[in-house]
Scaffold this active site. Structure first.
Site, PDB file in Angstrom:
ATOM      1  N   LYS A  13     -30.414 -34.324  50.499  1.00  0.00           N
ATOM      2  CA  LYS A  13     -30.138 -34.314  49.049  1.00  0.00           C
ATOM      3  C   LYS A  13     -28.906 -33.462  48.734  1.00  0.00           C
ATOM      4  CE  LYS A  13     -34.227 -32.578  47.960  1.00  0.00           C
ATOM      5  NZ  LYS A  13     -34.881 -32.427  49.273  1.00  0.00           N
ATOM      6  N   ARG A  87     -40.093 -31.187  41.099  1.00  0.00           N
ATOM      7  CA  ARG A  87     -40.886 -31.212  42.329  1.00  0.00           C
ATOM      8  C   ARG A  87     -42.369 -31.351  42.036  1.00  0.00           C
ATOM      9  NH1 ARG A  87     -36.887 -28.170  45.646  1.00  0.00           N
ATOM     10  NH2 ARG A  87     -37.557 -28.046  47.794  1.00  0.00           N
ATOM     11  N   ARG A 171     -43.500 -26.542  53.678  1.00  0.00           N
ATOM     12  CA  ARG A 171     -42.645 -27.259  52.721  1.00  0.00           C
ATOM     13  C   ARG A 171     -42.973 -28.751  52.711  1.00  0.00           C
ATOM     14  NH1 ARG A 171     -37.209 -25.155  55.083  1.00  0.00           N
ATOM     15  NH2 ARG A 171     -36.077 -26.408  53.564  1.00  0.00           N
TER      16      ARG A 171
HETATM   17  P1  AMP Z   1     -34.587 -26.290  48.403  1.00  0.00           P
HETATM   18  O1  AMP Z   1     -33.283 -25.587  48.595  1.00  0.00           O
HETATM   19  O2  AMP Z   1     -34.539 -27.349  47.359  1.00  0.00           O
HETATM   20  O3  AMP Z   1     -35.170 -26.777  49.710  1.00  0.00           O
HETATM   21  O4  AMP Z   1     -35.602 -25.178  47.841  1.00  0.00           O
HETATM   22  C1  AMP Z   1     -35.918 -24.010  48.571  1.00  0.00           C
HETATM   23  C2  AMP Z   1     -37.183 -23.375  48.030  1.00  0.00           C
HETATM   24  O5  AMP Z   1     -36.982 -22.989  46.664  1.00  0.00           O
HETATM   25  C3  AMP Z   1     -38.413 -24.261  48.002  1.00  0.00           C
HETATM   26  O6  AMP Z   1     -39.099 -24.305  49.242  1.00  0.00           O
HETATM   27  C4  AMP Z   1     -39.243 -23.594  46.899  1.00  0.00           C
HETATM   28  O7  AMP Z   1     -39.826 -22.383  47.371  1.00  0.00           O
HETATM   29  C5  AMP Z   1     -38.165 -23.208  45.891  1.00  0.00           C
HETATM   30  N1  AMP Z   1     -37.878 -24.315  44.942  1.00  0.00           N
HETATM   31  C6  AMP Z   1     -36.702 -24.992  44.790  1.00  0.00           C
HETATM   32  N2  AMP Z   1     -36.779 -25.899  43.817  1.00  0.00           N
HETATM   33  C7  AMP Z   1     -38.046 -25.815  43.327  1.00  0.00           C
HETATM   34  C8  AMP Z   1     -38.759 -26.519  42.304  1.00  0.00           C
HETATM   35  N3  AMP Z   1     -38.189 -27.505  41.581  1.00  0.00           N
HETATM   36  N4  AMP Z   1     -40.056 -26.167  42.079  1.00  0.00           N
HETATM   37  C9  AMP Z   1     -40.650 -25.171  42.764  1.00  0.00           C
HETATM   38  N5  AMP Z   1     -40.047 -24.479  43.763  1.00  0.00           N
HETATM   39  C10 AMP Z   1     -38.754 -24.789  44.035  1.00  0.00           C
END
Ligand code: AMP
Length: 213
Positions: A13, A87, A171
């Site tokens: 993404k 999410r 995750r």
């Molecule tokens: P990402 O960089 O999108 O993989 O996000 C890293 C981490 O940030 C995730 O594993 C969650 O702990 C937190 N996170 C990011 N976006 C969200 C979201 N929309 N809702 C809840 N937690 C989030």
């Protein structure tokens, strides 16, 4: 044009969002990046979410909806790419309400399909230039000179604290339990389009462009 990139961790993404920013002048809204920034700068919110993020769990809907709400008030000339948000179903409802309130619409939701085996090797091998954000991989995309970014020349490669097998398992579980219901949610609204996320970066970009029309 406002779009959502939907898919499990490691689906690509962020990589595709960066391409859309370059090619179409869109604005990337990555809640993961915003939360990492808060964590690094040590704000109260950053301290609150650090352990949750490292474990691979989702932070509360309230926090991420607040982050997005702030950004939606800003410039949106090229349209927003929601990357890693929504999410949960509650976040999707909140996004719908926020867009409506600000007189905006959602053009489409791109589901990036990949299988779990590919995700493990993609994630455990990835690293990023801390200066410009260019993404690399131990096997699939090494920089020409070890430790030096091909794009900006910085020597500041970084790996995410949650890119290890244990956090990844959590995750993925969070994704299947809480995020994958969004596929049906947006399908029912007629907004879902899917692309094969396992193809080469440029081929995936082409499929996304075709899906966006
Ligand atoms: P990402 O960089 O999108 O993989 O996000 C890293 C981490 O940030 C995730 O594993 C969650 O702990 C937190 N996170 C990011 N976006 C969200 C979201 N929309 N809702 C809840 N937690 C989030």
């Amino acid at each position: 044009m406002n779009i959502i990139l939907l898919g499990p961790p490691g689906a690509g993404k962020g990589t595709q969002a960066r391409k859309l920013v370059e090619e179409r002048g869109m604005i990337q809204l990555s809640t993961g990046d915003m939360l990492r920034e808060a964590k690094t700068s040590g704000t109260d919110m950053g301290k609150k979410v650090a352990a949750i993020m490292d474990a691979g769990e989702l932070v509360t809907d309230e926090i991420v909806i607040g982050l997005i709400e702030e950004k939606l008030r800003g410039d949106n000339a090229g349209g927003f790419i929601f990357d890693g948000f929504p999410r949960t179903l509650a976040q999707a409802d909140a996004l719908g309400a926020l867009l409506e309130k600000t007189g905006q619409t959602l053009h489409s939701v791109i589901e990036m399909r990949v299988d779990d085996d590919a995700l493990v090797s993609r994630i455990t091998g990835r690293f990023t230039c801390g200066n410009c954000g260019e993404g690399y991989h131990d096997v699939m995309k090494r920089p020409a000179v070890d430790g030096t970014c091909d794009v900006c020349g910085a020597q500041d490669m970084q790996r995410r604290a949650d890119d290890n097998e244990e956090s990844l398992r959590t995750r993925l579980m969070e994704y299947y339990k809480k995020t994958s219901p969004l596929i049906g949610y947006y399908y029912a609204k007629g907004q879902l389009k899917d692309v094969d996320g396992l193809a080469d970066i440029d081929d995936v970009a082409k499929s996304i462009s075709e899906a966006l029309g």
